[in-house]
Design a protein around this motif. Sequence first.
Motif, mmCIF file in Angstrom:
data_model
loop_
_atom_site.group_PDB
_atom_site.id
_atom_site.type_symbol
_atom_site.label_atom_id
_atom_site.label_comp_id
_atom_site.label_asym_id
_atom_site.label_seq_id
_atom_site.Cartn_x
_atom_site.Cartn_y
_atom_site.Cartn_z
ATOM 1 N N GLY A 181 15.666 44.645 51.462
ATOM 2 C CA GLY A 181 16.628 45.283 50.549
ATOM 3 C C GLY A 181 17.088 44.319 49.474
ATOM 4 O O GLY A 181 17.171 44.674 48.295
ATOM 5 N N ILE A 182 17.363 43.084 49.859
ATOM 6 C CA ILE A 182 17.838 42.083 48.890
ATOM 7 C C ILE A 182 16.716 41.740 47.902
ATOM 8 O O ILE A 182 16.949 41.627 46.691
ATOM 9 N N PHE A 228 17.543 45.074 61.552
ATOM 10 C CA PHE A 228 18.526 44.528 60.608
ATOM 11 C C PHE A 228 17.994 43.397 59.722
ATOM 12 O O PHE A 228 18.016 43.491 58.488
ATOM 13 N N ALA A 229 17.494 42.309 60.333
ATOM 14 C CA ALA A 229 17.170 41.110 59.529
ATOM 15 C C ALA A 229 16.080 41.403 58.493
ATOM 16 O O ALA A 229 16.263 41.133 57.296
ATOM 17 N N LEU A 230 14.956 41.986 58.930
ATOM 18 C CA LEU A 230 13.873 42.245 57.974
ATOM 19 C C LEU A 230 14.294 43.249 56.911
ATOM 20 O O LEU A 230 14.050 43.041 55.723
ATOM 21 N N MET A 231 14.942 44.343 57.333
ATOM 22 C CA MET A 231 15.298 45.383 56.344
ATOM 23 C C MET A 231 16.290 44.827 55.330
ATOM 24 O O MET A 231 16.258 45.186 54.151
ATOM 25 N N THR A 232 17.189 43.940 55.790
ATOM 26 C CA THR A 232 18.166 43.361 54.874
ATOM 27 C C THR A 232 17.470 42.431 53.883
ATOM 28 O O THR A 232 17.743 42.470 52.675
ATOM 29 N N VAL A 233 16.541 41.630 54.369
ATOM 30 C CA VAL A 233 15.788 40.745 53.467
ATOM 31 C C VAL A 233 15.001 41.591 52.456
ATOM 32 O O VAL A 233 15.027 41.328 51.246
ATOM 33 N N ALA A 280 11.392 44.886 39.388
ATOM 34 C CA ALA A 280 10.030 45.338 39.057
ATOM 35 C C ALA A 280 9.290 45.806 40.310
ATOM 36 O O ALA A 280 8.348 46.598 40.229
ATOM 37 N N MET A 281 9.717 45.319 41.469
ATOM 38 C CA MET A 281 9.045 45.714 42.716
ATOM 39 C C MET A 281 9.484 47.097 43.197
ATOM 40 O O MET A 281 8.732 47.796 43.856
ATOM 41 N N SER A 332 16.084 49.683 47.670
ATOM 42 C CA SER A 332 16.934 48.567 48.080
ATOM 43 C C SER A 332 18.115 49.053 48.925
ATOM 44 O O SER A 332 18.361 48.566 50.028
ATOM 45 N N ARG A 333 18.818 50.070 48.402
ATOM 46 C CA ARG A 333 19.985 50.584 49.109
ATOM 47 C C ARG A 333 19.584 51.175 50.466
ATOM 48 O O ARG A 333 20.259 50.964 51.477
#
Length: 124
Positions: A52-53, A45-50, A60-61, A4-5
Amino acid sequence: MQISRSFLVIGSLYLLLGILIGMYMGGSGDHSLAPLHAHINLLGFALMTVFGIIYRIIPAMAGTTLAKAHFWLHQIGALILLVMLWLLFSGKITEAAMAPLAPIAELMVLLGTGTFAFNLWKST
Ligand code: HEM
Ligand code: HEM
């Protein structure tokens, strides 16, 4: 590695780069890098941020082999694709020279997204 980070931090770096290219386009009046700018901001940015969130809110993922595979496929695929787009839209290579590397990079992003979708389906 915390998936995530890593996605969130790398995504923020792509945003900085995307904004810099946007500012360059606005300042110079030369918009030929618009598709590169769009994909740095969106694929970077947009995909990686989604991603990560989502790994943050569905723990569990994260920590699974699928998550690791997704991370590396997306990082390597997106980076290669973005470098190829930069070469193409700055006129350094022709569209024909995009093959076979760009399609391979696209497949990596696609496969990574497939592992993400499967992981999401399994974990929720
Ligand atoms: C300070 C920040 C930014 C600046 C100065 C900027 C500037 C620009 C400029 C000059 C263009 C070219 C417009 C054209 O030729 O049609 C453009 C296109 C675009 N920008 Fe940005 N931008 C910024 C941030 C962002 C962000 C954060 C995103 C997405 C998360 C984004 C997404 C896009 C997209 C998708 C296009 C392509 C639009 C198209 O071709 O249809 N931009 N931007
Ligand atoms: C492997 C992934 C991807 C590939 C191969 C790809 C390919 C393309 C291509 C070939 C274009 C037309 C470019 C042009 O001639 O101007 C395009 C435009 C666009 N794509 Fe993608 N794309 C990908 C991922 C994404 C993602 C994930 C998003 C959004 C989250 C996105 C948003 C857009 C937008 C907004 C445009 C129009 C912007 C522009 O024309 O500058 N793309 N994409």
